[in-house]
Design an enzyme around this catalytic site. Structure first.
Site, PDB file in Angstrom:
ATOM      1  N   ARG A   1     -38.615  35.930 -28.368  1.00  0.00           N
ATOM      2  CA  ARG A   1     -38.258  36.825 -27.276  1.00  0.00           C
ATOM      3  C   ARG A   1     -37.050  36.240 -26.562  1.00  0.00           C
ATOM      4  O   ARG A   1     -37.005  35.019 -26.330  1.00  0.00           O
ATOM      5  CB  ARG A   1     -39.417  36.967 -26.276  1.00  0.00           C
ATOM      6  CG  ARG A   1     -40.561  37.863 -26.755  1.00  0.00           C
ATOM      7  CD  ARG A   1     -40.133  39.329 -26.747  1.00  0.00           C
ATOM      8  NE  ARG A   1     -41.175  40.256 -27.148  1.00  0.00           N
ATOM      9  CZ  ARG A   1     -41.220  40.883 -28.325  1.00  0.00           C
ATOM     10  NH1 ARG A   1     -40.298  40.643 -29.244  1.00  0.00           N
ATOM     11  NH2 ARG A   1     -42.180  41.750 -28.585  1.00  0.00           N
TER      12      ARG A   1
ATOM     13  N   HIS B   1     -31.839  41.651 -33.846  1.00  0.00           N
ATOM     14  CA  HIS B   1     -33.294  41.908 -33.785  1.00  0.00           C
ATOM     15  C   HIS B   1     -33.795  42.451 -35.143  1.00  0.00           C
ATOM     16  O   HIS B   1     -34.400  43.527 -35.212  1.00  0.00           O
ATOM     17  CB  HIS B   1     -33.657  42.880 -32.659  1.00  0.00           C
ATOM     18  CG  HIS B   1     -35.097  42.700 -32.218  1.00  0.00           C
ATOM     19  ND1 HIS B   1     -35.500  42.783 -30.908  1.00  0.00           N
ATOM     20  CD2 HIS B   1     -36.227  42.413 -32.933  1.00  0.00           C
ATOM     21  CE1 HIS B   1     -36.811  42.574 -30.828  1.00  0.00           C
ATOM     22  NE2 HIS B   1     -37.273  42.342 -32.045  1.00  0.00           N
TER      23      HIS B   1
END
Lengths: 310, 310
Positions: free
Chosen positions: B225, B273
């Site tokens: 994250r 991502h």
């Protein structure tokens, strides 16, 4: 009687190997006399590397074996004066390093890393790569190096086909052999890894006709031997868009000359013969073990078959 | 009675997930009614993703569980109207993809690939990398993703230390926990992989003080994250030469804005991502299995602990 071991692998290697060899011989309980100069007729074992000053084995009338310091034997196996048993190096450190390099570069191509490493251009392109289960990898050559690499790639989830001249069975791999098997292995290789020995049969194995069997966009990874591939045919297949990329660690001439087209070709990554190397500590243990075996009358490890050439 | 399943994860995901979910429900023998519009008081299960139109769970008086489509739950776990059991996604495809991405990038940094990919300058620099056994890797977070990555890295030969908030024991890894364990884990990380959930405790976990604990030249790989790292502290540590590189797949703001200094920094590789994603087929099976369990009165899989936040 104390065996005499001639280190005939050059002064540079002597600087690297003398201490590891002495340690390994001590640990194996062999009280050998290790030296770089010995009367040939008194030598029991020859530790060897290509480029050695020893090219004529005739005077070594008492020697029991030639113990090669490297995995490749193509520069000694054809020596007409050699009638002694010849052992290749099978070094745990060499195998481990090769497995790391091959696994890393297969994953690099599988994941499409170069796009990110080369193009940090601020544009967000969220294309997730497929899973390893959807990327077919073929490994040509199932010796100590090839099988270790193939098995690790299978552990990672790739469907792996291994090809060898003679039929083999290795857990976790589809193993093919022979000319028909080679055609199938190439036809199903999204990524192709070359870990064959260099022999008259394998020289230019990947010529234009066999490169044409690879699926469009296939990637070649060659940490084996440079002459396994026809350089011009490879460049032509890249230029035609048939191949996606080639990552090459070995070449017909090393260091690869600065003017060689591989350096500048965007479809080729040159690495400077670093995929793996024999590691002095572990290799010295293999040499010492073979000397111990020779003295104990046990069979040598990793003997080369002169007819097969490896 | 046929359970009603509300797909509250948005129209785009509906297009992707409708068919896999219907197949998975059929196969699990649950005759569920799956729809994107249902009267809240008639809903039995809510399939959820962040950004859903459903932000108030109060009207769902009969619902038995919220089944999150993604692994991360930080955008829903703190919702004050949520008093239902919440299940995270633990998807085999997600885990496999993450393992491939992390293994690939750890090997990339271990082998020093960027030097070859970026600098094909015709200069032969035959520096062989060390073996994996001499490269210490630390993985922060030992959930499904972290432990799968850590175990594969250990299989490859890296000495791996795993850290988690609560003590764990995982075969093949050195497992540390707590604040003291974190300091030791960081101090011995040549390569650091971040796979922690985002919680109030983990936000900015890697601040300037903790980055300073890493060995000089350490590399950070973050597919977890974005907010686990203090961006400014990371850039300062790179600029000071304390860190060797950072490969980042997740960011505080995604897509990462074009003007963000990460894009242009030579010590940072941005990937968009893509380290992994939930795969519709395997994820639909997990959702269907939890609905089957709910109907059979069995405990749900992968329940979130609201106090821990993951």
């Amino acid at each position: 009687m104390t065996p005499n071991v001639l280190f005939a692998a050059g002064a540079k290697q002597w600087a690297t190997y003398e201490a590891p060899l002495r340690r390994a011989l001590d640990r194996s309980g062999v009280a050998a006399h290790l030296a770089t100069e010995l009367p040939p007729e008194e030598v029991d074992y020859i530790v060897y590397a290509p480029g050695s000053a020893v090219q004529d084995f005739t005077p070594f009338t008492r020697a029991r074996a030639v113990l090669n310091l490297w995995a490749g034997v193509e520069k000694i196996v054809g020596n007409p004066t050699l009638h002694l048993p010849l052992a290749r190096m099978v070094d745990h450190g060499l195998t481990q390093g090769m497995m790391e390099w091959v696994t890393g570069h297969v994953l690099r191509h599988h994941l499409g890393m170069d796009a990110h490493i080369l193009h940090q251009d601020g544009v967000w392109r969220p294309d997730v790569p497929p899973l390893a289960g959807d990327r077919r990898v073929s490994v040509l050559g199932l010796g100590a190096l090839g099988s270790a690499c193939a098995q690790m790639l299978a552990t990672l989830g790739f469907p792996v086909t291994g090809w060898s001249r003679r039929p083999k069975h290795i857990s976790g791999l589809r193993c093919l052999s022979g000319e028909g098997g080679l055609r199938q292995t190439l036809a199903e290789a999204d990524i192709l890894v070359l870990l064959l020995p260099l022999t008259p049969e394998t020289e230019n194995l990947l010529d234009a006709a066999r490169l044409a069997l690879l699926p469009r966009g296939a990637v070649i990874v060659n940490p084996g031997r440079g002459p396994l591939i026809d350089d011009d045919a490879l460049l032509a297949a890249l230029d035609a868009g048939h191949l996606g990329h080639a990552t090459l660690d070995v070449f017909r001439s090393e260091p690869l000359p600065r003017e060689h087209p591989f350096w500048a070709h965007p479809g080729v990554t040159v690495t400077p013969h670093i995929a793996s190397e024999t590691r002095p500590d572990t290799a010295a243990q293999v040499i010492a073990e073979n000397i111990r075996r020779g003295e104990a009358g046990e069979p040598f490890l990793h003997l080369v078959d002169p007819k097969a050439g490896y």
